[in-house]
Scaffold this active site. Structure first.
Site, mmCIF file in Angstrom:
data_model
loop_
_atom_site.group_PDB
_atom_site.id
_atom_site.type_symbol
_atom_site.label_atom_id
_atom_site.label_comp_id
_atom_site.label_asym_id
_atom_site.label_seq_id
_atom_site.Cartn_x
_atom_site.Cartn_y
_atom_site.Cartn_z
ATOM 1 C CD GLN A 212 -0.767 1.523 -2.710
ATOM 2 O OE1 GLN A 212 -0.199 0.429 -2.850
ATOM 3 N NE2 GLN A 212 -1.862 2.129 -2.221
ATOM 4 C CG ASP B 279 -2.213 -4.822 -8.009
ATOM 5 O OD1 ASP B 279 -1.603 -5.455 -6.454
ATOM 6 O OD2 ASP B 279 -1.496 -2.995 -7.897
ATOM 7 C CE LYS C 127 -0.261 -3.250 -1.897
ATOM 8 N NZ LYS C 127 -0.911 -2.275 -2.513
#
Ligand code: NAP
Length: 285
Positions: A84, A107, A40
């Site tokens: 994460q 997200d 990412k």
């Protein structure tokens, strides 16, 4: 899409001195998570954005982690926050995700953004949508366009991360949606009636060729490890790809299908978040 996002990032920098910045929070030293984070961060930098890497020991307390998230919420130089998963077992992910400001939730997983998806308040200048289903929907729209309306869609998997938001997006496009899961009866027969079949399960090659209606669009979200003919481990999806290819009208490969779209949508959400935080209308990319 990544190239268009990078061009928009250049424009934001030149016109408004904004460099979209994502804070990536990693707790513990799980090697798979570290690899995801590195992927990412690489994409973030390649797109002309900035990444802030925050690492915490696995022994960190939930309250300490939430405090760090709150600091990032208050920091005007951070536009997006990624935590994460998975978190160590003593930390409740829902409480940490819930602490992220919905405007920085790139997200798309906070209750506020999930709720906006449910009520249809999403899209440019509004709520942020979970990246994997958003990317899958973009692939479907590009392939099927206006023909999406009225189609029968079956989504296998009902997670908050993929299955549920995917079903909402399909419903928004006027599909007739069936959500299947581990307790669904006659799964193969249900799948075989779908014009659009999305599998987000995490079982290698669960979906066989004869589960697929001829001409159907198949989105394979699953990422599973399986021993190949040479004995080496390889990445496969939830769908038996070679069999499915014989009958599907369109299908996403694993790797190289939904995964890269997820990353591209993460960049897109960050761009939207950065624009909105600066009081600018976000442009479609
Ligand atoms: P998850 O939270 O474990 O959810 C899996 C879902 O599959 C659950 O709803 C479960 O049903 C259902 N399920 C399990 N076994 C089943 C079976 N035999 N038949 C039908 N349904 C079954 O997983 P997730 O986070 O949604 O992820 C799913 C997969 O997508 C994983 O392989 C993950 O690695 C992958 N993924 C890929 C990306 C990407 O960017 N490409 C992003 C996210 C996830 P119950 O609810 O009844 O338990």
């Amino acid at each position: 899409m990544r190239a268009r996002i990078a061009a928009e990032a250049v424009r934001l920098k030149e016109a408004h001195r904004i460099v979209p910045t994502v804070a990536v929070v990693l707790v513990g030293d799980d090697p798979a998570s570290a690899l995801y984070v590195a992927t990412k961060e690489k994409a973030v930098k390649e797109t002309g954005f900035a990444a802030r890497d925050l690492r915490f020991p696995a022994s960190s307390s939930e309250s300490a982690l939430i405090l760090e998230v709150e600091k990032l919420n208050a920091d005007p130089s951070v536009h997006g926050i990624l935590v994460q998963m998975p978190l160590p077992p003593h930390i409740e992910p829902r409480r940490v995700i819930g602490a992220i400001h919905s405007g920085k939730d790139v997200d798309g997983l906070t209750p506020a953004n999930a709720g906006r998806l449910l009520t249809g308040e999403f899209g440019l200048n509004r709520g942020l949508v979970a990246c994997t289903p958003l990317g899958a929907m973009m692939l479907l729209k590009e392939t099927l366009g206006a023909q999406l309306s009225g189609l029968d869609a079956v989504v296998i998997g009902r997670s908050t991360l993929v299955g549920k938001p995917m079903a909402q997006l399909l419903l928004q496009e006027n599909c007739t949606v069936t959500m299947a899961h581990s307790q669904t009866r006659d799964l193969a027969a249900r799948a075989a009636r779908a014009d659009i079949l999305v599998s987000a399960v995490g079982r290698a090659e669960l979906v066989k060729g004869d589960w697929i209606k001829r001409g159907a669009a198949v989105i394979d979200v699953g990422m599973n490890r399986k021993a190949g003919a040479d004995g080496k481990s390889k990445l496969v999806g939830d769908v038996a790809f070679d069999e499915a290819l014989e009958v599907a009208g369109a299908i996403t490969p694993v790797p190289g299908g939904v995964g890269p779209m997820t990353i591209a949508c993460l960049m897109r959400n960050t761009l939207i978040a950065a624009s909105l935080q600066a009081g600018l209308p976000s442009r479609d990319v």
